[in-house]
Scaffold this motif. Sequence first.
Motif, short mmCIF file in Angstrom:
data_model
loop_
_atom_site.label_atom_id
_atom_site.label_comp_id
_atom_site.label_asym_id
_atom_site.label_seq_id
_atom_site.Cartn_x
_atom_site.Cartn_y
_atom_site.Cartn_z
N THR A 281 0.82 -1.23 0.00
CA THR A 281 0.00 0.00 0.00
C THR A 281 0.84 1.25 0.00
O THR A 281 0.30 2.36 -0.13
N LEU A 282 2.14 1.12 0.16
CA LEU A 282 3.03 2.28 0.21
C LEU A 282 3.34 2.73 -1.22
O LEU A 282 4.08 2.08 -1.95
N THR A 283 2.75 3.87 -1.64
CA THR A 283 3.01 4.43 -2.97
C THR A 283 4.13 5.45 -2.88
O THR A 283 4.59 5.83 -1.80
N SER A 284 4.58 5.91 -4.06
CA SER A 284 5.65 6.91 -4.09
C SER A 284 5.17 8.23 -3.48
O SER A 284 5.94 8.93 -2.81
N GLU A 285 3.89 8.58 -3.67
CA GLU A 285 3.37 9.82 -3.09
C GLU A 285 3.34 9.73 -1.56
O GLU A 285 3.74 10.67 -0.85
N VAL A 286 2.87 8.56 -1.04
CA VAL A 286 2.84 8.39 0.43
C VAL A 286 4.26 8.40 0.99
O VAL A 286 4.53 8.98 2.05
N MET A 287 5.20 7.76 0.28
CA MET A 287 6.60 7.76 0.76
C MET A 287 7.15 9.18 0.78
O MET A 287 7.90 9.55 1.69
N GLY A 288 6.78 9.99 -0.23
CA GLY A 288 7.21 11.39 -0.23
C GLY A 288 6.66 12.13 0.98
O GLY A 288 7.37 12.93 1.62
N ASP A 289 5.38 11.87 1.32
CA ASP A 289 4.79 12.51 2.52
C ASP A 289 5.52 12.06 3.79
O ASP A 289 5.77 12.86 4.70
N ILE A 290 5.88 10.75 3.86
CA ILE A 290 6.58 10.24 5.06
C ILE A 290 7.94 10.90 5.20
O ILE A 290 8.35 11.32 6.29
N GLU A 291 8.70 10.98 4.08
CA GLU A 291 10.03 11.60 4.14
C GLU A 291 9.92 13.06 4.56
O GLU A 291 10.71 13.55 5.38
N ALA A 292 8.94 13.78 3.98
CA ALA A 292 8.79 15.20 4.34
C ALA A 292 8.41 15.35 5.80
O ALA A 292 8.95 16.21 6.52
N ALA A 293 7.48 14.50 6.31
CA ALA A 293 7.07 14.60 7.72
C ALA A 293 8.22 14.21 8.64
O ALA A 293 8.44 14.83 9.69
N ARG A 392 11.06 2.78 4.44
CA ARG A 392 12.09 2.88 3.41
C ARG A 392 12.41 1.51 2.81
O ARG A 392 12.64 1.38 1.59
N GLU A 393 12.45 0.45 3.68
CA GLU A 393 12.69 -0.89 3.16
C GLU A 393 11.56 -1.33 2.22
O GLU A 393 11.80 -1.90 1.15
N ILE A 394 10.31 -1.04 2.63
CA ILE A 394 9.16 -1.40 1.77
C ILE A 394 9.23 -0.64 0.45
O ILE A 394 8.97 -1.20 -0.64
N ASP A 395 9.58 0.64 0.50
CA ASP A 395 9.67 1.46 -0.72
C ASP A 395 10.75 0.92 -1.65
O ASP A 395 10.57 0.87 -2.87
N HIS A 396 11.92 0.51 -1.05
CA HIS A 396 13.00 -0.04 -1.88
C HIS A 396 12.54 -1.33 -2.56
O HIS A 396 12.80 -1.55 -3.76
#
Length: 766
Positions: A281-293, A392-396
């Motif tokens: 369920t982790l999309t690139s947009e959600v990962m961007g929000d996580i990194e920013a937060a 980050r591991e899931i995104d990779h």
Amino acid sequence: MTGDEAHERVLAMLGETVDTGLWHAQRVLQAGSTVAVDLSECDALSRALDLAAGDDAALSGTEPLLIERIDAEYGRYFTSTGRPTGEWAAAIGRLRAADEEVARCAAAVAEVDDRVRTHADLALRLTGLDARRQNLDRRFADAQAAAAALAELAGELQDAKLIATAAQATCAASAAAQTERVRLRADVQARSAVITELTSGVAAAIEAESVAREVAEMAGAAAVEATAALEAAEAAADTARRIVDGLAAKEQAERLAARLDRIEVARRQLDDLDRQLSAITLTSEVMGDIEAAAALVERLEAQLALTATTVAFTAVADLQLTVGEETVQLAAGQRWVPPNSSPTTVELPGVLSVRIDPGVTTSDVQAQLDTARRVLAESLQQGGAGDVRTAREIDHHRRGLTESRNHLTATLSGLCQGDEVEVIRVQLAALRAAIPAELVNAEVDGDGAHLALVSATEALTQARGHAGLSQRAAVTADAQLAEKITATTVLQAKLAGATEEVEVVKGRLTALRAVTGDEDLAARAEADAHAQRVADAGLAELTRRYSAANPTAVEAELAAAGAAVAESERERAAIGQALNDITVELGVMGGEGRQSALDAAQIAREHAAAEHARISRRARAAQLLRSVMSRHRDTTRQRYVAPFRAEIERLGRTVFGPTFEVEVDSDLRIGNRTLDGRTVPYESLSGGAKEQLGILTRLAGAALVAKEDTVPVVIDDALGFTDPERLVKMGAVFDNVGDHGQVIVLTCTPTRYLGVQDAHVIELTA
């Protein structure tokens, strides 16, 4: 008094004590607040402007009355547009009517004179017509005699024409019979020669037809043999081609089957990757929000560590502290640090209460940090990760799966080459169906099959060429045979027709000779020709005599003489009728007294001219006096426009600023407004500007009018188009003018006039 009586009494009182023109001009009605005000007819303002302009002439107070009397006198003779009216128009009308009556009576007298002259002329013309009639009668009798002689000669000429026509017809018939007899004899001889020639031609054509028939039969047999050889060669070539095509289809089907197997493997791998990706369920947009937060949380934590105040408690002896609703136990020597990012109250029961306030900056940073942590937690929950490292591991892992899926998608696209899998399967089935049954499980040498196809193709080409030559030779032979048959048939038909025609001509000639022999027919034709020549000679002589008599001139003279007699008779009858009519008219006119009526009309015209001259002098004098007074009044108005404009600009600068200027015409109307050097015509101004200028114009007039002539300025709920800033400035103007006169404002929105400081407010309630 009540009703109309009270109304009329109030109007009379106002007329005696108030300048009604100024009274009406000084009212600002809500419906017409933007209409330009007209102060040109306000006598009180005119007198005040005369004084303001420096006119020190003694005024009697009757100047407007004098102008009104001049206008009234002018109105007796002219309309407002300068056209004659009243007694001046009546005098002009009477003079015009008198001129018309004189002209009418003079025309009537002239009509009598004209009738007398016409009567004398007609009598003289009638005498001349009687003298001419004798000559016309003699001319008409001579013309009739010449016409009778010409008619007799014309009868003889007509008889001669009939005789010549009959002789010509008889001669023509005899000559035609003789010519036909000669033609028939010649026709029989010519047709007999043609029959002899056609008989020889038919014999030769029959011989040529026999030879052509033998040649056509031999060529047909050769064409049949060549056609059979061609069919055998075509069958051999088709068999060789079918084997070669089957081998090609078999090879292509094997390649297509291998391609389908690779496609199926790639599709299964791609489906497996899609299942793995769908579980993430982790999309690139959600990962961007996580990194920013996460970055924001780290930054705020660092900022909070730098700005927070640290307070430490160290217990000297065992004690108990109350922190909010919690209790903290400290042993002797134990150190305790309370939270430093939010307000905290620490109590030593019964001894002391300490409030620790981290400050506004620290509280704000703590609030931002809490918000950032909450956003980070929501983003991690949305991505299905417990912390940032796991996310980050899931995104990779997701990016690796995505890259593999893209690679497989490209591979599958290359294998399909734009075709659907079902289409490829249909192509494979079609190729397998095209493989001959003998080649499905058999091993065939492809090179030998191609060599066999080349040999069969060469043999087919040779057979096709030989068959074509044979067929063309057969066709040529058949065409020649058909030509020979046609030629024989045509010659035979011509021979039969010629034989039949010559028999018909011989029969006709025999029938004619039975009636009249050739020698008798020739003698009769010669006699008829001589009779025609005699008749033509007699006709020519009579024709010459008729032409010498000039029939055209005789007929023209008879017609002219008859027409002249008839015209003379008609003219005499018309003149007699005209003489009779004029005699009757003169008798009637003699009893009308036209000369007396002309004399009376001339006397009446002289009286009308004298009256016209008298009234004309008075009308022109009134016109001249009015024009002179109007010119002087306009000159005066031009002189007192300056103080009026100065007063408007003085009041207006309070509202519009120091650059405010206006242009005022001689009728005291504002033509345009200037602000900061920019001039705008009055009609192009906004509704608010027009409304403000209209009120300023009325207030300027009220400020200039003498105290004994002043009337209140009444404003009916105006300034509805004015912005709040200008409303305050207009209030200052009301205060300024209110010190010297009365300004009455009627409004249902009193807040609009809060800028008027010295206002006396009266509330009207139902």
